[in-house]
Write a protein that holds these residues in place. Structure first.
Motif, PDB file in Angstrom:
ATOM      1  N   ASN A  72       0.618  -1.133   0.136  1.00 59.95           N
ATOM      2  CA  ASN A  72       0.013   0.154   0.330  1.00 59.95           C
ATOM      3  C   ASN A  72       0.646   1.079   0.209  1.00 59.95           C
ATOM      4  OD1 ASN A  72      -2.488  -1.553  -0.151  1.00 59.95           O
ATOM      5  ND2 ASN A  72      -1.583  -2.056   2.523  1.00 59.95           N
ATOM      6  N   ASP A  81       1.694   4.060  -2.157  1.00 61.45           N
ATOM      7  CA  ASP A  81       0.835   4.892  -2.347  1.00 61.45           C
ATOM      8  C   ASP A  81       0.704   5.483  -1.363  1.00 61.45           C
ATOM      9  OD1 ASP A  81       2.655   5.376  -4.644  1.00 61.45           O
ATOM     10  OD2 ASP A  81       0.506   4.203  -5.861  1.00 61.45           O
ATOM     11  N   SER A  82      -1.044   4.637  -0.859  1.00 62.42           N
ATOM     12  CA  SER A  82      -1.809   4.894   0.227  1.00 62.42           C
ATOM     13  C   SER A  82      -0.670   5.713   1.691  1.00 62.42           C
ATOM     14  CB  SER A  82      -2.586   3.621   0.370  1.00 62.42           C
ATOM     15  OG  SER A  82      -2.908   3.821   1.808  1.00 62.42           O
ATOM     16  N   SER A  90       0.680   9.040   1.132  1.00 63.59           N
ATOM     17  CA  SER A  90      -0.471   9.671   0.863  1.00 63.59           C
ATOM     18  C   SER A  90      -0.854  10.580   2.863  1.00 63.59           C
ATOM     19  CB  SER A  90      -1.664   9.750   0.229  1.00 63.59           C
ATOM     20  OG  SER A  90      -1.841   8.661   0.231  1.00 63.59           O
ATOM     21  N   LYS A  91      -0.914   9.352   3.326  1.00 65.55           N
ATOM     22  CA  LYS A  91      -1.620   9.301   4.763  1.00 65.55           C
ATOM     23  C   LYS A  91      -0.248  10.305   5.420  1.00 65.55           C
ATOM     24  CE  LYS A  91      -2.927   5.242   5.281  1.00 65.55           C
ATOM     25  NZ  LYS A  91      -3.552   3.856   5.542  1.00 65.55           N
TER      26      LYS A  91
END
Ligand SMILES: *[C@@H]1O[C@H](CO)[C@@H](O)[C@H](O)[C@H]1NC(C)=O
Ligand SMILES: *[C@@H]1O[C@H](CO)[C@@H](O)[C@H](O)[C@H]1NC(C)=O
Ligand SMILES: *[C@@H]1O[C@H](CO)[C@@H](O)[C@H](O)[C@H]1NC(C)=O
Ligand SMILES: *[C@@H]1O[C@H](CO)[C@@H](O)[C@H](O)[C@H]1NC(C)=O
Length: 797
Positions: free
Chosen positions: A254, A256-257, A260-261
């Motif tokens: 995960n 990319d997630s 961005s988080k």
């Protein structure tokens, strides 16, 4: 894994782990990484040097030491100084109030960024430079920020670290398999990951230590959208640092997630203007328990096959995790290599009102090492009036973390407590093994402050042993509070005070940074059969975790073994004194990390020793093993403890504990030489100061006629003083030679060098004579060493 040789079995038995066949309970492994570049160009010089001004006049004895330092640095840097290449004198520099030596810490600045391993420590007295260490970068200044070593072929330090561990892992794995099947293992033991159980308590051998998975460059390159992508670098570090395979998989799948988080913001809580570059803060970092601090810096990396040194632009991270507190440098551009990492956590197996009423404690008195050595007695809150002027149970309302955010209506400055909560230490249970501590349980002794609690563990069935131990939590926490305060006061009197970075919530206006009492967790639920201490820079709380030991029934409680507590607290001492209070990265790994362990063993052993000489083993009671948790007891008898400097070359001596054991043994031998010459004092505590603050000599110090420095009269108190003074004099990242030279210089300063030959005799007896040498040093402590058993010629007459 490569081929496993049966021949290594014998070695494993010898050098191996004390608890191997003892531990049958769920022992949790703490992962800990520690590696970084070797600084071949670093020097330590302990020949006094007279600084000369531009006008060719000598600096006088009363010159401002900081002015002397500046001239000295500028003299050394010479034509390297420019707008792009400069230095700053760190604010944690200080003058030692007893020796009068000013310890000046200097940090190199290039293109406005700190060179995070460009350190100088300069020791100055009477206008003279007594000694200095220097690891400044001497190559060409990069023309702009990112023109750095990325295009040079630099080594991959993480990989190199792991290559060095491979042999040791094989050795322990072999003996593990043998112990599992009760027969020798032949041939190749396959390439499956080595289970933690095989590695026992050797925390530097955690199975996932050698996971250096580069984030796929396609991903990292995408993240590189901006020129300097902090978050990608941080995720690369978290993959290496997390002990959890689950977290690694989650980050990779995960990616990319996660990117961005994670939220960046800049730390802007400087009310007053500051010349420090502000940190970036990053939230929502997987496996970190607090926002991560980040800042750009340079580090020095060696070229691949030569002696060249290059600068690498890195993100410096401070990452607080459940079991670690890392300072890491990760290259700022992809591929994001981890250049160096230091774990601030270390394991063991460390007009003022007078209180109306002092507390009492039913404890093993200071000097009684463990329950096998004596009985509990009632001890007074015998606080040292210099070290703990308001006693152990008071602290300012303003510095009390349990009152943060509470509006107070009191005009009083100090708050008095009836619990194990004071200015030097917050002691409590931590059964959950988490990071919270303020609301954890701690005993309240009420108005009379009598900490008199039951400690009578019963023999139970194994499944009930933990519950049985928890029944005496009151007694445990009281003991931990008492021992920690005694150590605070003792170390204070030998010079671990506010300016040199000690642990206190409030510093009484005497300098240094406050709000950093020791958080001391008893019966910590995060493990068994160990203990650890995390030392962030001055101004942030140290954290000590003490564990239960499931080596016997009833369980043994590490909190009752003073040697273990003292060992842990000594990590805080050596880390803050070496390289200055604000640099927690000076005892990172290899010989310096090893000495970080060794000082703790040595000081604990010196504290318990008595006028009648005896050998001592570390941790015998808790480990339920006469030989203790090290390879050998500390002893003058070479049959009982054969360690010399060269012992460090042996397999099994890569880890900091084994290296530390050799250092502690050397110091033990050195200390006995001083005791033979100067005798022994039954108390290591100097006399209480007079009302005017001056210290009487008593039978403790030599007659001084009011002059400083005060010199402890006896061998055991003198070595205590020399060891602490040496820590202040030695450079950042010292080896055995530098630490030895710093102790000899400390004696030169304290006594005029009268123990020069006694000290050399002790060091030489263990191979650390003047011509001892090491070549091919590796980042984890390897190398090829030569013992020297001769003393300097001047001493051999
Ligand atoms: C704490 O104790 C000191 C010394 O007895 C006393 O002067 C002070 O008033 C006490 N503080 C409070 C808040 O009661
Ligand atoms: C601990 O001491 C408190 C008093 O401070 C007492 O109420 C409590 O019962 C004790 N706990 C145990 C487990 O003995
Ligand atoms: C040391 O040994 C002597 C003689 O054996 C004895 O009288 C003395 O009490 C001992 N001292 C200590 C501190 O154990
Ligand atoms: C050293 O220890 C060995 C083994 O315990 C013992 O045989 C020997 O007598 C000791 N030597 C001395 C000088 O005490």
């Amino acid at each position: 894994m490569r081929c496993l040789l049966t021949a290594s079995l014998a070695v494993a038995g010898l050098a191996g782990n004390a608890l191997a066949h003892r531990v049958d309970g769920p022992v949790r492994h703490r992962k800990s990484l520690g590696f970084g570049p070797v600084h071949k160009h670093a020097v330590y010089r302990s020949t006094p040097y007279q600084v000369v001004t531009n006008a060719f006049t000598r600096m006088s004895a009363d010159s401002d030491p900081f002015q002397v330092a500046r001239l000295f640095v500028e003299d050394i840097l010479g034509n390297q100084l420019s707008e792009a290449s400069s230095y700053k004198i760190r604010k944690d520099s200080y003058t030692d109030s007893n020796t009068g030596i000013t310890h000046v810490y200097v940090r190199q600045i290039i293109n406005g960024l700190e060179v995070s391993d460009g350190d100088m420590n300069i020791n100055i007295k009477d206008g003279m430079v007594l000694s200095y260490g220097n690891s400044f970068f001497t190559g060409a200044t990069p023309a702009h920020l990112a023109q750095t070593a990325l295009d040079v072929d630099i080594r991959h330090p993480h990989q190199e670290f792991c290559d060095g561990l491979t042999d040791e892992i094989e050795m322990h794995y072999t003996s593990f398999l043998a112990s599992q099947s009760d027969q020798e293992v032949m041939g190749d033991a396959a390439s499956a990951p080595v289970p933690d159980a095989a590695l026992k308590h050797l925390t530097h051998l955690h199975h996932s230590n050698c996971r250096f998975q580069d984030i796929p460059s396609t991903l990292a390159a995408e993240a590189q959208g901006q020129d300097l992508e902090l978050r990608a670098a941080l995720l690369q570090f978290m993959i290496a640092a997390t002990p959890s395979d689950h977290v690694v998989n989650d980050i990779l799948s995960n990616y990319d997630s996660h990117l961005s988080k994670m939220v960046e913001y800049s730390e802007s809580n400087h009310f007053a203007p500051s010349d420090e570059m502000p940190y970036m803060m990053v939230e929502n970092v997987p496996d970190a328990v607090n926002p991560v601090k980040a800042k750009l810096a340079y580090v020095q990396v060696p070229g691949k096959d030569d002696d060249s040194v290059h600068l690498s632009l890195v993100w410096k991270f401070e990452v607080e995790m459940q079991d670690n507190w890392y300072e890491a440098a990760v290259s700022a551009t992809a591929p994001h290599r981890i250049i160096s990492v230091v774990d601030w956590a270390s394991d063991a197996p460390v007009p003022i009102p007078e209180p109306e009423q002092t507390a009492t404690y039913n404890v093993f008195a200071f000097g009684v090492n463990d329950p096998a050595e004596g009985k509990r007695t009632t001890e007074k809150e015998n606080f040292d009036t210099l070290a703990s002027p308001v006693g152990w149970h008071s602290l300012p309302f303003a510095n009390d973390p349990s009152l943060r955010g509470v509006r107070l209506s009191t005009k009083e400055f100090y708050r008095n407590t009836t619990t194990t909560w004071g200015n030097n230490v917050f002691a409590q249970e931590n059964w959950e093994g988490q990071n919270a501590y303020v609301s954890n349980y701690r005993p309240d002794a009420g108005k009379g402050k009598s900490f008199d609690f039951t400690y009578k563990p019963k023999e139970t069935e194994k499944p009930d042993a933990l519950e049985e131990a928890q029944k005496y939590i009151n007694a445990t926490v009281a003991q931990l509070f008492y021992t920690t305060n005694m150590v605070h006061d003792l170390y204070y009197r030998y010079g671990f005070d506010e300016v040199s970075g000690n642990f206190q919530q409030y510093n009484f206006g005497r300098g240094g940074q406050g709000n950093d009492a020791v958080i001391a967790n008893a019966q910590d639920g995060s493990g068994y059969n160990n203990a650890n201490f995390m030392t962030p820079p001055d101004g942030q709380n140290g954290r000590m975790r003490m564990y239960l030991w499931n080596t016997a029934i009833p369980y043994r409680d590490g909190d009752f073994e003073a040697g273990i507590v003292i060992h842990e607290l000594s990590h805080g001492l050596s880390t803050r004194l070496t390289g200055g209070p604000q640099n927690s990265g000076c005892l990172p790994f290899g010989e310096s990390g090893g000495m970080g362990e060794g000082w703790g063993d040595f000081l604990a052993t010196t504290i318990r020793s008595t006028a009648n000489y005896s050998d001592y083993a570390m941790g015998s009671w808790a480990a339920n093993r006469v030989q203790g948790i090290r390879n050998y007891p500390y002893s003058l008898n070479e049959t009982i403890n054969p360690s010399t400097y060269k012992t460090l070359d042996k397999p099994g001596y890569f880890g900091v504990h084994a290296i530390g054991e050799v250092w502690a043994q050397i110091l033990w031998v050195v200390s006995q030489g001083l005791i033979e010459e100067h005798g022994f004092t039954d108390t290591l505590y100097p006399p209480a100061p007079r009302a005017d603050g001056t210290v009487p000599e008593g039978d403790f110090y030599r007659p001084s006629v009011g002059k400083k420095p005060l010199v402890p009269k006896h061998g055991n108190s003198l070595i205590f003083q020399l060891v602490l003074n040496g820590m202040k004099l030695q450079p950042c990242r010292p080896g055995f030679f530098e630490a030895r030279d710093a102790i000899i210089l400390a004696d030169q300063q304290l006594t005029g060098g009268e123990n020069f030959c006694t000290l050399w005799k002790g060091f030489s007896a263990k191979g650390l004579g003047p011509d001892a040498s090491v070549v091919l040093r590796t980042p984890w402590g390897g190398g090829v060493r030569t013992d020297d058993f001769e003393v300097p010629t001047i001493c051999s007459a």
